[in-house]
Design an enzyme around this catalytic site. Sequence first.
Site, PDB file in Angstrom:
ATOM      1  N   GLU A  80      22.968  26.578  67.525  1.00 54.73           N
ATOM      2  CA  GLU A  80      22.118  27.076  66.426  1.00 54.73           C
ATOM      3  C   GLU A  80      21.132  26.007  65.970  1.00 54.73           C
ATOM      4  OE1 GLU A  80      24.402  28.642  63.154  1.00 54.73           O
ATOM      5  OE2 GLU A  80      22.626  28.827  61.880  1.00 54.73           O
ATOM      6  N   LYS A 277      31.064  29.670  56.434  1.00 59.84           N
ATOM      7  CA  LYS A 277      30.475  29.622  57.789  1.00 59.84           C
ATOM      8  C   LYS A 277      29.610  28.372  57.903  1.00 59.84           C
ATOM      9  CE  LYS A 277      27.291  30.607  61.129  1.00 59.84           C
ATOM     10  NZ  LYS A 277      26.049  29.861  61.428  1.00 59.84           N
ATOM     11  N   ASP A 293      40.453  22.484  69.696  1.00 63.33           N
ATOM     12  CA  ASP A 293      40.647  23.939  69.722  1.00 63.33           C
ATOM     13  C   ASP A 293      39.915  24.549  68.526  1.00 63.33           C
ATOM     14  OD1 ASP A 293      41.647  26.548  69.504  1.00 63.33           O
ATOM     15  OD2 ASP A 293      43.559  25.986  70.410  1.00 63.33           O
TER      16      ASP A 293
END
Length: 439
Positions: A80, A277, A293
């Site tokens: 992004e 987010k 992970d």
Amino acid sequence: MGAVQLPERFGRLGLEERRRLLEEQAIAEDWAAVSCGPELTALADIMVEAAVGSLPMPLGLAAGFLVDGRELAVPMAVEEPSVIAAASLAARLIRRGGGFTTWASEPVMRAQVFLEKVPPGGELRVAPREAELRERLDVLQASLRARGGGFCGLEVARLPETGLVRVDLLIDVRDAMGANILNTAAEHLSPRLEELTGGKVLMGILSNAARERRVGARFALPLELLRVAGSGAGGSGTGGAAAGQGAGEASIEAARRIVLASELAREDSSRAVTHNKGIMNGISSLALATMNDTRAIEAAAHAWAARDGQYRGLSKYTCDGQTLEGSLELPLAFAVVGGAVGFHPASRLALAILGHPDGQGLARIAAALGLAQNFAALLALVTGGVQRGHMKLHAARLAYQAGARGAEVRQIAERLAAGAQYTRDAAARVLAELRGRRA
Ligand code: NAD
């Protein structure tokens, strides 16, 4: 052209055969994009099943971080635009106020064994055998114990709805994420737990919640350092306070709005999702760059955000009129060993850039990065929106797609941004003009 057709046993074919099969189908000229050379491709083949290549995700460095007195450039793997620039911008600002201070709890995780058909009171026979269960695990985890980790307690409960008995084994996993360590422990003790409770094991697996493995970061920024670009804050139109001049009206107003924005994210769940987010833009990018992970880290963060029954923003801001304080706390199961971490050369490179932190050290950097990302987003949002920065990068992409290369990309992007023309046609027109003028 249709979708790729694969033979049933595609995953059982050798790597070369798999790749040849795909190449023969000539699905796209972009095949080269996942062909990172024979060594990395061979590595991919031993890391995952049915591998055909490696994804070259953009990797950047967010510079300017001062974390617990250490200067750092933080590697971030992210697709992004604006994310890395925003992190750097916030880091530089916060550094002038003394940087981030961080903390981490011990890296304790839970392995869970769920038992069904436990007769009434069977669960009460587990806790008194803790010393024996510890011994059994100590034998299994001798090397982890030697590193200061290992079993550190258990909790037993009968779940009210299913009636299942849950045995949580708390284990300090040191510098590993711990999934395999915990799953192995759960499996190892399962037969003994069946004997003790008289029940039957339904499953044994780690919990990704990682609630005991928490990390925090905070910063304090004197308001005179809070430069406010543009005129959004309070609609003052004054453009902001310069360093050394004391806190200007625009800075005070921006700080007030940041505090209000963080309160909003605690109150309104829909807003909190976007707020968090943004935090994970930073944390997940570092997780990916170090090959941690990402799914485990994100699941834990979001579960923590909803721990009181409502999903809330993870960060908190306060302002006393002189200083803006930001803080972030969440569970972070970051590893520097195990799985792909420290094994894949890209992960090793990222850890080397950070000066080889231990697991807790890496998690602390991640918390600082998440807070920096969040601060940058809030500052942009409450002082004029995030779109300005985003659109500049969007314009660069349009220029590239229109055929611009090298210095042309920036020239065209600037022209597009100046005229707020964000279409591929406009980019092509400006490129033609530019080249026409040069010819
Ligand atoms: P791992 O299986 O590689 O185990 C870590 C190993 O590193 C252990 O053998 C340990 O003895 C050794 N080690 C060396 N130095 C150490 C140190 N300083 N601290 C701790 N251990 C040290 O890795 P893991 O962390 O047990 O498992 C991680 C992997 O499991 C990841 O790839 C993850 O994606 C995957 N996984 C995740 C889930 C899940 O999240 N639900 C489930 C299964 C597997």
